[in-house]
Design a protein around this motif. Sequence first.
Motif, PDB file in Angstrom:
ATOM      1  N   ARG A  36       0.810  -1.227   0.000  1.00 42.15           N
ATOM      2  CA  ARG A  36       0.000   0.000   0.000  1.00 42.15           C
ATOM      3  C   ARG A  36       0.838   1.270   0.000  1.00 42.15           C
ATOM      4  NH1 ARG A  36      -4.940  -0.003   3.904  1.00 42.15           N
ATOM      5  NH2 ARG A  36      -5.677   1.280   2.174  1.00 42.15           N
ATOM      6  N   VAL A  37       2.107   1.142  -0.309  1.00 46.54           N
ATOM      7  CA  VAL A  37       3.002   2.294  -0.235  1.00 46.54           C
ATOM      8  C   VAL A  37       2.541   3.449  -1.119  1.00 46.54           C
ATOM      9  CG1 VAL A  37       4.551   1.371  -2.020  1.00 46.54           C
ATOM     10  CG2 VAL A  37       5.425   2.985  -0.304  1.00 46.54           C
ATOM     11  N   ALA A  38       1.880   3.142  -2.220  1.00 51.36           N
ATOM     12  CA  ALA A  38       1.410   4.208  -3.110  1.00 51.36           C
ATOM     13  C   ALA A  38       0.261   5.003  -2.486  1.00 51.36           C
ATOM     14  CB  ALA A  38       0.966   3.620  -4.449  1.00 51.36           C
ATOM     15  N   GLU A  39      -0.439   4.387  -1.509  1.00 50.55           N
ATOM     16  CA  GLU A  39      -1.571   5.052  -0.862  1.00 50.55           C
ATOM     17  C   GLU A  39      -1.154   5.879   0.347  1.00 50.55           C
ATOM     18  OE1 GLU A  39      -4.877   2.200  -0.204  1.00 50.55           O
ATOM     19  OE2 GLU A  39      -3.590   0.818  -1.313  1.00 50.55           O
ATOM     20  N   GLY A  40       0.012   5.585   0.884  1.00 47.67           N
ATOM     21  CA  GLY A  40       0.481   6.321   2.056  1.00 47.67           C
ATOM     22  C   GLY A  40       1.600   5.567   2.742  1.00 47.67           C
ATOM     23  N   LYS A  41       2.279   6.270   3.654  1.00 48.14           N
ATOM     24  CA  LYS A  41       3.409   5.666   4.367  1.00 48.14           C
ATOM     25  C   LYS A  41       3.265   5.815   5.881  1.00 48.14           C
ATOM     26  CE  LYS A  41       7.077   5.867   0.890  1.00 48.14           C
ATOM     27  NZ  LYS A  41       8.504   6.245   0.682  1.00 48.14           N
ATOM     28  N   HIS A  42       2.058   6.117   6.324  1.00 49.50           N
ATOM     29  CA  HIS A  42       1.864   6.345   7.762  1.00 49.50           C
ATOM     30  C   HIS A  42       1.267   5.116   8.441  1.00 49.50           C
ATOM     31  CE1 HIS A  42      -0.332   8.241  11.330  1.00 49.50           C
ATOM     32  NE2 HIS A  42       0.955   8.336  11.596  1.00 49.50           N
ATOM     33  N   ILE A  43       1.888   4.695   9.544  1.00 49.45           N
ATOM     34  CA  ILE A  43       1.460   3.531  10.309  1.00 49.45           C
ATOM     35  C   ILE A  43       1.327   3.921  11.775  1.00 49.45           C
ATOM     36  CG2 ILE A  43       2.077   1.177  11.010  1.00 49.45           C
ATOM     37  CD1 ILE A  43       3.713   0.988   8.398  1.00 49.45           C
ATOM     38  N   ILE A  44       0.334   3.354  12.450  1.00 44.48           N
ATOM     39  CA  ILE A  44       0.121   3.619  13.874  1.00 44.48           C
ATOM     40  C   ILE A  44       0.321   2.336  14.668  1.00 44.48           C
ATOM     41  CG2 ILE A  44      -1.556   4.332  15.637  1.00 44.48           C
ATOM     42  CD1 ILE A  44      -2.973   5.962  13.417  1.00 44.48           C
ATOM     43  N   THR A  45       1.069   2.432  15.753  1.00 48.10           N
ATOM     44  CA  THR A  45       1.225   1.317  16.682  1.00 48.10           C
ATOM     45  C   THR A  45       1.304   1.891  18.085  1.00 48.10           C
ATOM     46  OG1 THR A  45       2.436  -0.746  17.091  1.00 48.10           O
ATOM     47  CG2 THR A  45       3.757   1.199  16.556  1.00 48.10           C
ATOM     48  N   SER A  46       1.681   1.088  19.066  1.00 52.23           N
ATOM     49  CA  SER A  46       1.820   1.619  20.427  1.00 52.23           C
ATOM     50  C   SER A  46       3.257   1.453  20.903  1.00 52.23           C
ATOM     51  CB  SER A  46       0.869   0.910  21.395  1.00 52.23           C
ATOM     52  OG  SER A  46       1.423  -0.301  21.876  1.00 52.23           O
ATOM     53  N   ALA A  47       3.588   2.147  21.966  1.00 52.83           N
ATOM     54  CA  ALA A  47       4.939   2.108  22.518  1.00 52.83           C
ATOM     55  C   ALA A  47       5.206   0.836  23.312  1.00 52.83           C
ATOM     56  CB  ALA A  47       5.171   3.325  23.417  1.00 52.83           C
ATOM     57  N   VAL A  48       4.178   0.011  23.550  1.00 52.23           N
ATOM     58  CA  VAL A  48       4.346  -1.159  24.420  1.00 52.23           C
ATOM     59  C   VAL A  48       4.179  -2.476  23.668  1.00 52.23           C
ATOM     60  CG1 VAL A  48       3.653   0.097  26.489  1.00 52.23           C
ATOM     61  CG2 VAL A  48       1.912  -1.113  25.154  1.00 52.23           C
ATOM     62  N   GLU A  49       4.296  -2.443  22.355  1.00 57.71           N
ATOM     63  CA  GLU A  49       4.136  -3.658  21.569  1.00 57.71           C
ATOM     64  C   GLU A  49       5.280  -4.643  21.813  1.00 57.71           C
ATOM     65  OE1 GLU A  49       1.384  -4.293  19.482  1.00 57.71           O
ATOM     66  OE2 GLU A  49       0.657  -2.461  20.448  1.00 57.71           O
ATOM     67  N   HIS A  50       5.068  -5.872  21.395  1.00 60.41           N
ATOM     68  CA  HIS A  50       6.104  -6.910  21.462  1.00 60.41           C
ATOM     69  C   HIS A  50       7.222  -6.552  20.482  1.00 60.41           C
ATOM     70  CE1 HIS A  50       7.936 -10.882  20.762  1.00 60.41           C
ATOM     71  NE2 HIS A  50       7.475 -11.203  21.957  1.00 60.41           N
ATOM     72  N   GLU A 106      -5.338  10.646   6.690  1.00 64.35           N
ATOM     73  CA  GLU A 106      -5.824  10.143   5.406  1.00 64.35           C
ATOM     74  C   GLU A 106      -4.825   9.164   4.788  1.00 64.35           C
ATOM     75  OE1 GLU A 106      -7.150  11.947   1.063  1.00 64.35           O
ATOM     76  OE2 GLU A 106      -7.327  13.215   2.850  1.00 64.35           O
ATOM     77  N   ASP A 107      -3.519   9.392   5.057  1.00 64.06           N
ATOM     78  CA  ASP A 107      -2.493   8.526   4.479  1.00 64.06           C
ATOM     79  C   ASP A 107      -2.081   7.389   5.418  1.00 64.06           C
ATOM     80  OD1 ASP A 107      -1.241  10.227   6.298  1.00 64.06           O
ATOM     81  OD2 ASP A 107       0.641  10.296   5.174  1.00 64.06           O
ATOM     82  N   THR A 108      -2.859   7.152   6.492  1.00 60.74           N
ATOM     83  CA  THR A 108      -2.578   6.019   7.378  1.00 60.74           C
ATOM     84  C   THR A 108      -3.005   4.738   6.678  1.00 60.74           C
ATOM     85  OG1 THR A 108      -3.004   7.385   9.341  1.00 60.74           O
ATOM     86  CG2 THR A 108      -2.988   4.987   9.644  1.00 60.74           C
ATOM     87  N   ILE A 109      -2.074   3.817   6.514  1.00 58.47           N
ATOM     88  CA  ILE A 109      -2.385   2.579   5.787  1.00 58.47           C
ATOM     89  C   ILE A 109      -2.552   1.373   6.714  1.00 58.47           C
ATOM     90  CG2 ILE A 109      -1.352   3.302   3.602  1.00 58.47           C
ATOM     91  CD1 ILE A 109       1.175   1.706   4.421  1.00 58.47           C
ATOM     92  N   LEU A 110      -2.064   1.488   7.957  1.00 62.58           N
ATOM     93  CA  LEU A 110      -2.127   0.348   8.869  1.00 62.58           C
ATOM     94  C   LEU A 110      -2.127   0.827  10.315  1.00 62.58           C
ATOM     95  CD1 LEU A 110      -1.862  -2.788   9.398  1.00 62.58           C
ATOM     96  CD2 LEU A 110       0.613  -2.410   9.454  1.00 62.58           C
ATOM     97  N   VAL A 111      -2.955   0.176  11.133  1.00 62.82           N
ATOM     98  CA  VAL A 111      -2.926   0.332  12.592  1.00 62.82           C
ATOM     99  C   VAL A 111      -2.641  -1.052  13.153  1.00 62.82           C
ATOM    100  CG1 VAL A 111      -4.217   0.943  14.668  1.00 62.82           C
ATOM    101  CG2 VAL A 111      -4.567   2.248  12.548  1.00 62.82           C
ATOM    102  N   SER A 112      -1.583  -1.179  13.961  1.00 65.88           N
ATOM    103  CA  SER A 112      -1.194  -2.469  14.533  1.00 65.88           C
ATOM    104  C   SER A 112      -1.094  -2.321  16.047  1.00 65.88           C
ATOM    105  CB  SER A 112       0.151  -2.928  13.961  1.00 65.88           C
ATOM    106  OG  SER A 112       0.544  -4.159  14.542  1.00 65.88           O
ATOM    107  N   LEU A 113      -2.039  -2.951  16.767  1.00 65.70           N
ATOM    108  CA  LEU A 113      -2.086  -2.845  18.223  1.00 65.70           C
ATOM    109  C   LEU A 113      -2.339  -4.211  18.843  1.00 65.70           C
ATOM    110  CD1 LEU A 113      -4.298   0.363  18.461  1.00 65.70           C
ATOM    111  CD2 LEU A 113      -1.846   0.225  18.986  1.00 65.70           C
TER     112      LEU A 113
END
Length: 381
Positions: A86-100, A139-146
């Motif tokens: 999905r790089v053409a759609e955006g490069k923004h990803i959200i995660t948390s500071a406490v992930e594995h 708008e350019d967020t392509i993934l949220v991983s939590l």
Amino acid sequence: MERIYLDHGATTPMHPLVIEKMTEIMATVFGNPSSIHQQGRQAHGLLEEARSKIANSLNANDHEIIFTSGGTESDNSAIMQTAHARVAEGKHIITSAVEHPAVLNTMKELVHQGFEVTYLPVNEAGGLTAESVAEVLREDTILVSLMSLNNETGVRFPIAEIGQLLAGHSAYFHTDAVQAFGLDELDVKALGVDFLSATAHKINGPKGIGFLYIRDGISLPALLHGGEQEEKRRPGTENLAGIQGFATAVEILTPVEKAKRLAAYEHFGLLIKEALTEAEIPFVINGGQGEKSPHILNLWLKGIPNDLLLMHLDLQGISLSIGSACTAGNVEPSHVLEAMYGKGHPSTKESLRVSFGLGNTVAEIELFIERLLEVVHRLGK
């Protein structure tokens, strides 16, 4: 000396029925599930039978379950494949500071590749909210991983609420459910996730086998290249004995069995907290103010260095840990506790993770308490 194992958050002993099933498969079924002859068809039937059992436990479709080598591969696959596709759609990803580390180190690699990652902070209870996701969603967020449930504190994240929030957004939603799968009731449709990672060795199954749930309709390039196994998503001859062992472990964990275990773990935690209180030992349950699973008890024993405490308890026959097993050999402060309390906070070097599981008894917990109090009094002098 008979050892007491209280590190089930790191890995779990295999259930006897799992060993029995795997031994049976290894002794009698050797065909390649991709072969069309009788032995191949037999293996293929057992492969799909196991896939169906695991899919049913999540309210997923059979073909949405892709077998992997474990949680790390599943996390990497979901994150890396989404980013590259999905790089053409955006490069923004959200995660948390406490992930594995399986997630955090994958994010670190993507940052090197030019992606932008937002690391959500957590509060002192170790939690976060759907609103905190909404505040950084773009708008350019392509993934949220939590993660569904934190492996060091047992704190749950509001995955279903976040799933509802993302329902109207184009971003894919991945959850690392390695610590939650098998204890929490997980329904991928109710959670609203596109990907879910899990592994067998956290639920009394074998090591080296996991799965990635990929929601129907999502098309991503394969991380590996080879044959056409696993819906052409994960090439390589399947580990049939491990997969059957995984499915057996899932079958054992009925809703009644899960409730029984969780009640026992709640009782174990209560015994420990009551004993520490009665002995007037200053302590805090890290993450205890939030929504959490009782199978993990992260204890901040004020003024007691956790490396010394861990060593003394090990000599006393008690097996537990400071934090994630995937930071083995690393005596650095826990990144989870640093995210909760801040760098340099005393809890980061004075906390232990006690995690309960199959085989633990009240008698073991009472003996653990006796030895814990003895060591704490000795170190506190």
